[in-house]
Design a protein around this motif. Structure first.
Motif, short mmCIF file in Angstrom:
data_model
loop_
_atom_site.label_atom_id
_atom_site.label_comp_id
_atom_site.label_asym_id
_atom_site.label_seq_id
_atom_site.Cartn_x
_atom_site.Cartn_y
_atom_site.Cartn_z
N UNK A 63 -1.24 0.87 -10.54
CA UNK A 63 -2.45 0.60 -9.77
C UNK A 63 -2.55 1.63 -8.66
N UNK A 64 -3.55 2.49 -8.74
CA UNK A 64 -3.70 3.58 -7.78
C UNK A 64 -3.77 3.05 -6.35
N UNK A 65 -3.00 3.68 -5.47
CA UNK A 65 -3.00 3.29 -4.07
C UNK A 65 -1.98 2.22 -3.73
N UNK A 66 -1.29 1.73 -4.75
CA UNK A 66 -0.28 0.68 -4.55
C UNK A 66 1.06 1.19 -5.07
N UNK A 116 0.85 -1.19 0.00
CA UNK A 116 0.00 0.00 0.00
C UNK A 116 0.89 1.25 0.00
N UNK A 117 0.38 2.33 -0.57
CA UNK A 117 1.15 3.57 -0.55
C UNK A 117 1.49 3.93 0.89
N UNK A 118 2.75 4.36 1.09
CA UNK A 118 3.23 4.60 2.44
C UNK A 118 4.14 5.82 2.47
N UNK A 119 4.52 6.20 3.68
CA UNK A 119 5.46 7.30 3.85
C UNK A 119 6.86 6.80 4.16
N UNK A 120 7.08 5.48 4.01
CA UNK A 120 8.40 4.92 4.26
C UNK A 120 9.42 5.52 3.29
N UNK A 121 10.60 5.79 3.79
CA UNK A 121 11.66 6.37 2.97
C UNK A 121 12.41 5.26 2.25
N UNK A 161 -6.54 -7.35 -6.49
CA UNK A 161 -5.43 -7.54 -5.54
C UNK A 161 -5.81 -8.56 -4.47
N UNK A 162 -5.09 -9.66 -4.42
CA UNK A 162 -5.38 -10.71 -3.45
C UNK A 162 -4.60 -10.49 -2.16
N UNK A 163 -3.29 -10.22 -2.30
CA UNK A 163 -2.42 -9.92 -1.17
C UNK A 163 -1.09 -9.46 -1.73
N UNK A 164 -0.13 -9.19 -0.87
CA UNK A 164 1.21 -8.81 -1.35
C UNK A 164 1.87 -9.98 -2.06
N UNK A 165 1.29 -11.17 -1.92
CA UNK A 165 1.91 -12.37 -2.50
C UNK A 165 1.37 -12.75 -3.87
N UNK A 166 0.18 -12.30 -4.21
CA UNK A 166 -0.40 -12.69 -5.49
C UNK A 166 -1.54 -11.76 -5.87
N UNK A 167 -1.92 -11.81 -7.15
CA UNK A 167 -3.11 -11.10 -7.62
C UNK A 167 -3.91 -12.04 -8.51
N UNK A 168 -5.18 -11.69 -8.68
CA UNK A 168 -6.06 -12.44 -9.57
C UNK A 168 -6.28 -11.60 -10.82
N UNK A 169 -6.15 -12.20 -11.99
CA UNK A 169 -6.43 -11.51 -13.24
C UNK A 169 -7.52 -12.25 -14.00
N UNK A 170 -8.34 -11.47 -14.71
CA UNK A 170 -9.45 -12.02 -15.48
C UNK A 170 -9.50 -11.32 -16.83
N UNK A 171 -9.55 -12.06 -17.94
CA UNK A 171 -9.75 -11.41 -19.25
C UNK A 171 -11.02 -10.56 -19.19
N UNK A 210 -3.51 -5.26 0.21
CA UNK A 210 -3.19 -4.14 -0.66
C UNK A 210 -4.36 -3.17 -0.61
N UNK A 211 -5.11 -3.00 -1.68
CA UNK A 211 -6.24 -2.06 -1.66
C UNK A 211 -7.56 -2.79 -1.74
N UNK A 212 -8.64 -2.08 -1.38
CA UNK A 212 -9.98 -2.65 -1.39
C UNK A 212 -10.72 -2.34 -2.68
N UNK A 213 -10.07 -2.56 -3.81
CA UNK A 213 -10.72 -2.25 -5.08
C UNK A 213 -10.15 -3.11 -6.20
N UNK A 214 -10.89 -3.15 -7.29
CA UNK A 214 -10.43 -3.83 -8.51
C UNK A 214 -9.92 -2.79 -9.49
N UNK A 215 -9.16 -3.25 -10.49
CA UNK A 215 -8.55 -2.35 -11.49
C UNK A 215 -8.77 -2.93 -12.88
#
Length: 275
Positions: free
Chosen positions: A115-118, A102-107, A228-238, A266-271
């Motif tokens: 992907x917005x927010x990621x 997720x978007x962060x303030x980490x340096x 977005x499933x998690x930091x470990x994987x994502x789901x994609x669909x044609x 990650x985020x609570x949305x689809x892209x």
């Protein structure tokens, strides 16, 4: 209610040099304990929140939890590796990868993810001795390793995308449920998991435009629905024009709330990605 401080106090009473440590993962602060050994430059980090929660559900005592922490420490305290390798130029370039969070303030050294927010970031990961490691990279870290930021990204992309894996959900389900895999099953379940071969921090495979372009061409589409499933994987669909992206966003949000650990969300949305 059991607390981290209670565990530390009991460890101290038993002669261990235990200290509290807070680590941030994907914007979530996690409470941990580190038991230090004289002369050692590394020590296992033992996260306590889940440990305490599980112990309370199972009716375990403080003594049980402390014994578990000690057993974990004893099993890993002799892990050794050359700490200087972590800033060796060749080692860094061969172990550097891209992660998503997720978007962060980490340096950190960060890049776009489309992907917005990621956000994407650089880390080095792998195995030294028996234990895996993962270290997020800053500009100062690269400077110590004598690595330029541009070449860091180039090597990270090569290393990360060499491990890209796209697997149909139908095949995953057929293996889990012990049912035959058929083309009809895949047509009925047009979801695909994109990750890496180890399924660890594999969500960054969504940045692999080459493999995704091949996937979209194979499926005769110019767009992909991304969940977005998690930091470990994502789901994609044609993607098809009759898809309701708001419905899929609600699905992602519900799964995050019930199935995914906060530090792995990650985020609570689809892209929709276009090619």
């Amino acid at each position: 209610m059991m607390t981290r401080e209670m565990i530390i106090n009991e460890l101290t009473n038993r002669g261990y040099n235990a200290v509290a440590q807070d680590n941030t993962k994907n914007g979530v602060v996690l409470e941990a304990i580190v038991i230090k050994t004289e002369g050692s430059v590394v020590a296992p980090v033992i996260y306590t929140e889940e440990l305490i929660s599980r112990a309370e559900k199972e009716g375990k005592s403080l003594d049980d939890v402390v014994s578990h922490v000690i057993a974990t420490y004893e099993a890993h305290k002799n892990t050794t590796f050359d700490i200087e390798r972590l800033t060796d130029r060749d080692f860094v370039l061969s172990h550097i990868r891209i992660g998503l969070q997720k978007e962060s303030s980490e340096e950190l050294i960060k890049g776009a993810s489309e992907l917005e927010g990621i956000e994407s970031y650089l880390y080095i990961g792998g195995n030294m001795g028996e234990d895996g490691f993962s270290i997020k990279l800053s500009k100062e870290y690269l400077k110590k390793a004598d690595v330029l930021e541009a070449e860091a990204w180039e090597h990270a992309k090569n290393n990360t995308f060499a491990d890209t894996k796209i697997e149909s959900m139908a095949k995953v389900l057929s293996e889990m449920m012990g049912i035959p895999y058929t083309e009809e099953l895949e047509e009925a379940t047009p979801f695909y998991v994109i990750s890496n071969t180890k399924n660890i921090k594999g969500a960054s495979a969504i940045c692999d435009r080459k493999h995704l372009a091949e996937f979209t061409e194979k499926h005769h589409t110019k767009k992909l629905l991304v969940l977005p499933s998690s930091v470990h994987e994502m789901i994609i669909v044609p993607y098809t024009e009759d898809m309701d992206i708001d419905m899929f966003s609600d699905m992602v949000s519900q799964v995050n709330a019930t199935e995914v650990a906060p530090e792995e969300r990650l985020t609570d949305r689809a892209y929709i990605l276009e090619f």
